[in-house]
Design an enzyme around this catalytic site. Structure first.
Site, PDB file in Angstrom:
ATOM      1  N   CYS A   1      -0.675  74.922  15.397  1.00  0.00           N
ATOM      2  CA  CYS A   1      -1.388  74.133  16.398  1.00  0.00           C
ATOM      3  C   CYS A   1      -1.134  74.689  17.802  1.00  0.00           C
ATOM      4  CB  CYS A   1      -1.016  72.658  16.271  1.00  0.00           C
ATOM      5  SG  CYS A   1      -2.176  71.539  17.092  1.00  0.00           S
TER       6      CYS A   1
ATOM      7  N   HIS B   1      -1.207  71.059  10.465  1.00  0.00           N
ATOM      8  CA  HIS B   1       0.109  70.442  10.349  1.00  0.00           C
ATOM      9  C   HIS B   1       0.346  70.041   8.888  1.00  0.00           C
ATOM     10  CE1 HIS B   1       0.975  70.065  14.639  1.00  0.00           C
ATOM     11  NE2 HIS B   1      -0.261  69.641  14.821  1.00  0.00           N
TER      12      HIS B   1
END
Length: 481
Positions: A325, A423
């Site tokens: 991310c 994630h």
């Protein structure tokens, strides 16, 4: 409602354990936290964002996570500002004073979610935030007694004896409550006790006489309780095999979703080293740049702490590098924030290790996702929480082809560097093992993070059933001894 004398007193864990205790009795139970402040979040099946602790508590209750379980989530971007997530969706960034004024409106969203959960479940277990004795925050409170009074729920107060001063914690907290709030407190729970209970009993008797409130239980210190941490990074790793691989992670000031690394911490062949401010990063086989709630500021922090030179040296010696991310965005050529989404508007030069460029935009991507990674040669599953859009250079391959046809992340030409927006991708045993093989571990074992979490929830529930006065708390479903 479980409130605590301090942050990290054990509220989240106690609610999770009670959810599992009631669920084992065949009861319909759900967790609820009116307001959460955390950079560890989860994406619900309907595409909303809630605190990681409430997702764990939902699993303990045996139900899917839902945005109603955490209607207000605050995600700090600096010491004075936070992104306000309302009913699972980002609302706006506010400073502390603006949010304090806004809480009156936020309470409407909180109560609407509460009423919907009441219609769907027999029992609701509510978690407070911080301490109810913060007298400067009593006005407009929606996180602790303000909610308890509005919803008319009984309260137990938990205190952490491992920190010391447990009687002062409990008596002081009770003294700072209003008369109606004190009346609402139905008892105390003392958490993380180690030693001979006989030495504590005189103090328990004094506490009950002094306050007129019962001690509902003394919970022992559960060593190596391997459950998702809500805020603080847990660096404990338990026993490890002699043959292992070292994973190095910078402990960014605004690190988000550090639970991404829990599966690696639990893996017997992996050593995870978090490197904080002022510490020299050690040699490692794999470096992972984690997510961040303020990517450009944390990128500056990396540079100030010598990470740019460290990563160059790490790659020269053949180490692998993964960005997740915000970490993916840092690896690229540039990060643009023209609207000031995470701070002052502007652009920052990235680490320039991947031919990608990222732009932060209003509106947040929130979804669960799965796909296949050619680099790791395995299926992946995880979730996305990001405001940025990342574009790859023309010749740069993607990290994963997602099930909906989108291409995620990027991989360097030599396969030494990779980045992804997913994630939680290491929670899948085969994906975690595949990543370790990519990092150099020839024979990587598959460790089931979800199975371990289930075992720990059962262990926690067993402890609560043994040490807590459940008939006193739930007389309708537990018989008195």
């Amino acid at each position: 409602m479980v409130q605590g004398t301090t942050s990290d007193a054990g509220k989240s864990v106690l609610v999770a354990g009670l959810c599992r205790v009631l669920a084992r009795r065949g009861l319909s139970v759900a967790p609820f936290k009116p307001q959460n402040m955390s950079l560890n979040s989860a994406v619900t099946p309907e595409g909303g964002e809630i605190g990681r602790a409430q997702a764990l508590q939902a699993q303990a209750a045996g139900i899917p996570a839902h945005t109603d379980m955490n209607p207000v989530l605050l995600k700090p971007t600096s010491d004075q500002r936070a992104q306000v997530v309302l009913a699972g969706q980002p609302l706006q960034h506010m400073d502390a004073m603006d949010y304090h004024q806004y809480k009156t409106l936020a309470m409407d969203t909180v109560m609407a979610a509460w009423r919907r959960l009441q219609q769907r479940h027999e029992y609701l277990l509510v978690e407070g935030a911080g301490s109810p004795a913060e007298v400067n925050l009593r006005d407009r409170d929606i996180a602790n007694m303000g909610f308890a009074e509005r919803a008319d729920v009984p309260v137990i107060i938990v205190a952490d004896i491992d920190r010391g001063g447990v009687f002062a914690q409990l008596v002081g907290t009770l003294e700072l409550l209003s008369a109606s709030e004190r009346k609402r407190v139905c008892g105390f729970v003392i958490n993380r006790f180690r030693g001979d209970i006989a030495l504590l009993e005189p103090g328990l008797d004094w506490l009950e006489q002094r306050t007129g409130k019962p001690v509902l239980g003394v919970l022992p210190y559960l060593h190596n309780l391997r459950l998702d941490a809500e805020d603080a990074i847990d660096v404990s790793q338990g026993d490890k095999d002699a043959a292992r691989i070292r994973v190095v992670v910078p402990a960014l000031p605004r690190i988000s979703n550090h639970t991404d690394f829990d599966a690696l911490r639990l893996h017997p062949q992996a050593e995870v080293v978090y490197v904080a401010q002022g510490q020299a990063p050690p040699p490692g086989d794999l470096v992972i740049l984690p997510g961040s709630k303020n990517v450009r500021a944390d990128l500056d922090w990396l540079r100030d702490n010598g990470w740019e030179q460290y990563l160059q040296r790490h790659l020269r010696y053949g180490g692998k590098l993964l960005g997740i991310c915000g970490g993916l965005q840092m690896l690229g050529d540039a990060i643009h924030d023209p609207q000031g989404i995470e701070g002052q508007a502007g652009s920052s030069r990235g680490l320039q290790l991947l031919d990608v460029s990222s732009t932060l935009q209003a509106g947040k991507i929130l979804r669960q996702a799965g796909g296949y990674s050619e680099l790791l040669r395995t299926r992946l599953a995880g979730y996305e929480i990001h405001c940025g859009q990342t574009t790859r250079g023309q010749a740069v391959p993607h990290f994963a082809l997602l099930d909906d046809g989108r291409e995620d992340g990027a991989v360097s030409a030599d396969g030494q560097i990779a980045g992804t927006y997913l994630h939680g991708l290491l929670d899948t045993p085969v994906a975690c093992a595949a990543l370790l093989r990519w990092a150099g571990l020839e024979t990587a074992r598959a460790v089931d993070r979800d199975s371990i979490r289930e075992q720990e929830l059962e262990r926690l529930a067993d402890c609560i059933e043994q040490h807590l006065d459940l008939p006193g708390l739930f007389p309708a479903c537990f018989e008195a001894a």
